[in-house]
Scaffold this motif. Structure first.
Motif, short mmCIF file in Angstrom:
data_model
loop_
_atom_site.label_atom_id
_atom_site.label_comp_id
_atom_site.label_asym_id
_atom_site.label_seq_id
_atom_site.Cartn_x
_atom_site.Cartn_y
_atom_site.Cartn_z
N ARG A 209 -41.98 -6.01 39.54
CA ARG A 209 -41.94 -6.71 40.83
C ARG A 209 -41.69 -8.19 40.66
O ARG A 209 -40.88 -8.79 41.38
N VAL A 210 -42.39 -8.81 39.72
CA VAL A 210 -42.19 -10.25 39.50
C VAL A 210 -40.77 -10.52 39.03
O VAL A 210 -40.09 -11.43 39.53
N ARG A 211 -40.30 -9.73 38.05
CA ARG A 211 -38.93 -9.93 37.55
C ARG A 211 -37.91 -9.74 38.66
O ARG A 211 -36.93 -10.49 38.77
N SER A 212 -38.14 -8.74 39.49
CA SER A 212 -37.21 -8.47 40.59
C SER A 212 -37.15 -9.64 41.56
O SER A 212 -36.08 -10.04 42.02
N GLU A 213 -38.31 -10.21 41.88
CA GLU A 213 -38.36 -11.31 42.86
C GLU A 213 -37.71 -12.58 42.35
O GLU A 213 -37.09 -13.31 43.13
N ARG B 251 -32.46 -14.70 45.12
CA ARG B 251 -33.03 -15.66 46.07
C ARG B 251 -34.12 -14.95 46.86
O ARG B 251 -33.87 -13.97 47.54
N PHE B 252 -35.35 -15.45 46.72
CA PHE B 252 -36.49 -14.76 47.32
C PHE B 252 -37.32 -15.77 48.10
O PHE B 252 -37.95 -16.65 47.52
N ASP B 253 -37.31 -15.64 49.43
CA ASP B 253 -38.02 -16.59 50.27
C ASP B 253 -39.21 -15.96 50.99
O ASP B 253 -39.87 -16.60 51.80
N GLY B 254 -39.50 -14.69 50.69
CA GLY B 254 -40.60 -14.01 51.36
C GLY B 254 -41.90 -14.12 50.57
O GLY B 254 -42.03 -14.91 49.62
N GLU B 255 -42.87 -13.34 50.96
CA GLU B 255 -44.17 -13.29 50.29
C GLU B 255 -44.15 -12.15 49.28
O GLU B 255 -43.84 -11.01 49.62
N GLY B 256 -44.49 -12.45 48.04
CA GLY B 256 -44.48 -11.43 47.01
C GLY B 256 -45.42 -11.78 45.88
O GLY B 256 -46.14 -12.79 45.94
N LEU B 257 -45.41 -11.00 44.83
CA LEU B 257 -46.30 -11.27 43.69
C LEU B 257 -45.98 -12.58 43.00
O LEU B 257 -46.86 -13.23 42.45
N SER B 258 -44.72 -12.99 43.02
CA SER B 258 -44.33 -14.20 42.30
C SER B 258 -44.77 -15.48 42.98
O SER B 258 -44.81 -16.54 42.34
N ASN B 259 -45.12 -15.42 44.26
CA ASN B 259 -45.54 -16.65 44.94
C ASN B 259 -46.85 -16.52 45.71
O ASN B 259 -47.29 -17.46 46.37
N PRO C 183 -31.11 -18.23 40.37
CA PRO C 183 -31.23 -16.82 39.97
C PRO C 183 -29.92 -16.28 39.40
O PRO C 183 -28.85 -16.47 39.97
N GLY C 184 -30.02 -15.65 38.23
CA GLY C 184 -28.85 -15.12 37.56
C GLY C 184 -28.20 -16.08 36.59
O GLY C 184 -27.37 -15.66 35.78
N GLN C 185 -28.60 -17.36 36.66
CA GLN C 185 -28.08 -18.33 35.70
C GLN C 185 -28.79 -18.18 34.35
O GLN C 185 -29.78 -17.45 34.23
N GLU C 186 -28.29 -18.89 33.35
CA GLU C 186 -28.73 -18.66 31.97
C GLU C 186 -30.25 -18.74 31.80
O GLU C 186 -30.87 -17.79 31.29
N ILE C 187 -30.87 -19.84 32.20
CA ILE C 187 -32.31 -19.99 31.96
C ILE C 187 -33.11 -19.09 32.89
O ILE C 187 -34.10 -18.47 32.48
#
Length: 385
Positions: free
Chosen positions: A231-235, A239-247, A189-193
């Motif tokens: 929300r997806v962009r934020s997650e 580093r996101f290890d919880g339950e959210g829209l992205s997973n 997260p935060g790296q170029e790609i």
């Protein structure tokens, strides 16, 4: 050693190199008055097939520069994994985005579940060629530093490992090949790609259609596209290890209900959801077909992941919407989409005729023909007066 601990070490190594940066972004997600749309599904690291999509639809010239004019090209996510050339595709997409915008067109690269997985450190489907492509003169030294940090961490947990370090280090070399650290230096997260991915959307609306990688569940309360995308962009920006829209299996990157649930379950709530978004249909990828673009749930869902990559059989088809007319570009030939007098069976026969002899689609259509013939034989014969 847990994957979380290993990931923390990777992040620490990147931080000492000054390579991590914060990532915040917004992206427009509603477009109206678009005359031509070209949409393609999962690419999964197959650069050659990706280029075929661009060239057969007239989107690039011989130098692979944008020549699509005001066309909007939508790639529905999962550029990465399963094939060796994901980074090569991404580099070209980055260039194409800028070129298209200057010409009045747009390139929309939606976020897929495999992009999110790479950012969050789930590397189960990374092709070995992805790591190999990143090897440079300094890779040995970079990996040695990383392996030494991992080894010291393991010994701190289990001091008995220090008695025989050879096998431990050999195991680590197999687990973390050359190019691994460079891969993480691009995808953390935060790296170029990762930052580039997080500058995009999970779902967009163009004219009267929605485009999303996995799907939008009609069984949950609909939200504005802007809220979903934020929300997806934020997650995936941290580093996101919880339950959210992205997973979540019900989230836009993973939901398969539109591709698999029966109409009795899905259609009525889907129609309500489409009404909420003021659209007529939704295009999805994520769930591969047998090699042809398909429609289901009374034409409201269009499945466009035909298995373009070599991993899935190198099928080649995409959607073209021009002046409101929906068509399919199948292996370089533009054919009408089923509906308005063209049955699914007739459409499948038409696109199957464009396929090589050993293709998945041709085998699938032949099996359908055989099944129909068998059912016909079982039907009672009417008496002739």
């Amino acid at each position: 050693m847990s994957s979380l601990s290993i990931r923390a070490l990777a992040i620490g190594l990147l931080l000492t190199s000054g390579l991590l940066a914060a990532c915040t972004s917004t992206a427009k997600d509603v477009f109206k008055g678009v005359d031509r749309i070209v949409a393609a599904g999962d690419l999964h690291g197959d650069y050659d097939q990706y280029i075929k999509v661009l060239t057969t639809n007239g989107l690039v010239d011989e130098q692979l520069r944008w020549q699509g004019g005001k066309t909007h090209f939508v790639q529905l996510g999962d550029v990465v994994d399963r094939g060796p050339d994901s980074l090569r595709i991404i580099r070209h997409l980055m260039k194409l985005e800028k070129e298209a915008k200057k010409k009045g067109g747009r390139v929309h690269v939606l976020i897929g579940n495999h992009e999110a997985m790479n950012i969050q450190g789930d590397l189960r489907y990374v092709h070995p060629g992805e790591y190999s492509a990143l090897i440079s003169e300094g890779s040995d030294v970079l990996r040695d530093r990383y392996l030494e940090a991992v080894y010291k961490h393991q010994v701190s947990i289990d001091p008995t490992l220090a008695a025989n370090p050879g096998p431990v280090m050999e195991g680590l070399k197999k687990k973390f090949p050359l190019g691994y650290v460079e891969h993480r230096s691009l995808w953390e997260p935060g790296q170029e790609i990762a930052k580039w991915v997080a500058s995009h959307n999970a779902v967009i609306r163009i004219n009267d259609s929605l485009f999303v990688h996995g799907g939008l569940s009609p069984h949950v309360e609909p939200q504005k596209l802007s809220k979903i995308n934020r929300r997806v962009r934020s997650e995936i920006s941290v580093r996101f290890d919880g339950e959210g829209l992205s997973n979540s299996q019900d989230g836009p990157l993973w939901y398969r209900g539109l591709a698999s649930n029966e109409a009795e379950v899905e259609l009525a709530p889907l129609l309500e959801m489409l009404k909420f978004y003021d659209v007529n249909r939704i295009f999805i990828a994520h769930t591969p077909t047998n090699g042809a673009i398909l429609t289901r749930l009374d034409g409201t869902v269009i499945m466009i992941d035909v298995g373009i990559s070599a991993h899935y059989g190198s099928s080649l088809a995409n959607i073209v919407i021009e002046d409101g007319t929906l068509q399919v570009m199948h292996r370089g030939s533009q054919v009408p989409f089923p509906g308005d007098g063209l049955s699914i069976q007739a459409y499948l026969e038409m696109v199957s005729a464009l396929e090589p002899l050993d293709s998945r689609l041709k085998k699938y259509v032949h099996s359908m023909d055989d099944q129909l013939a068998q059912e016909k034989e079982k039907m009672p014969q009417r008496a002739v007066n």
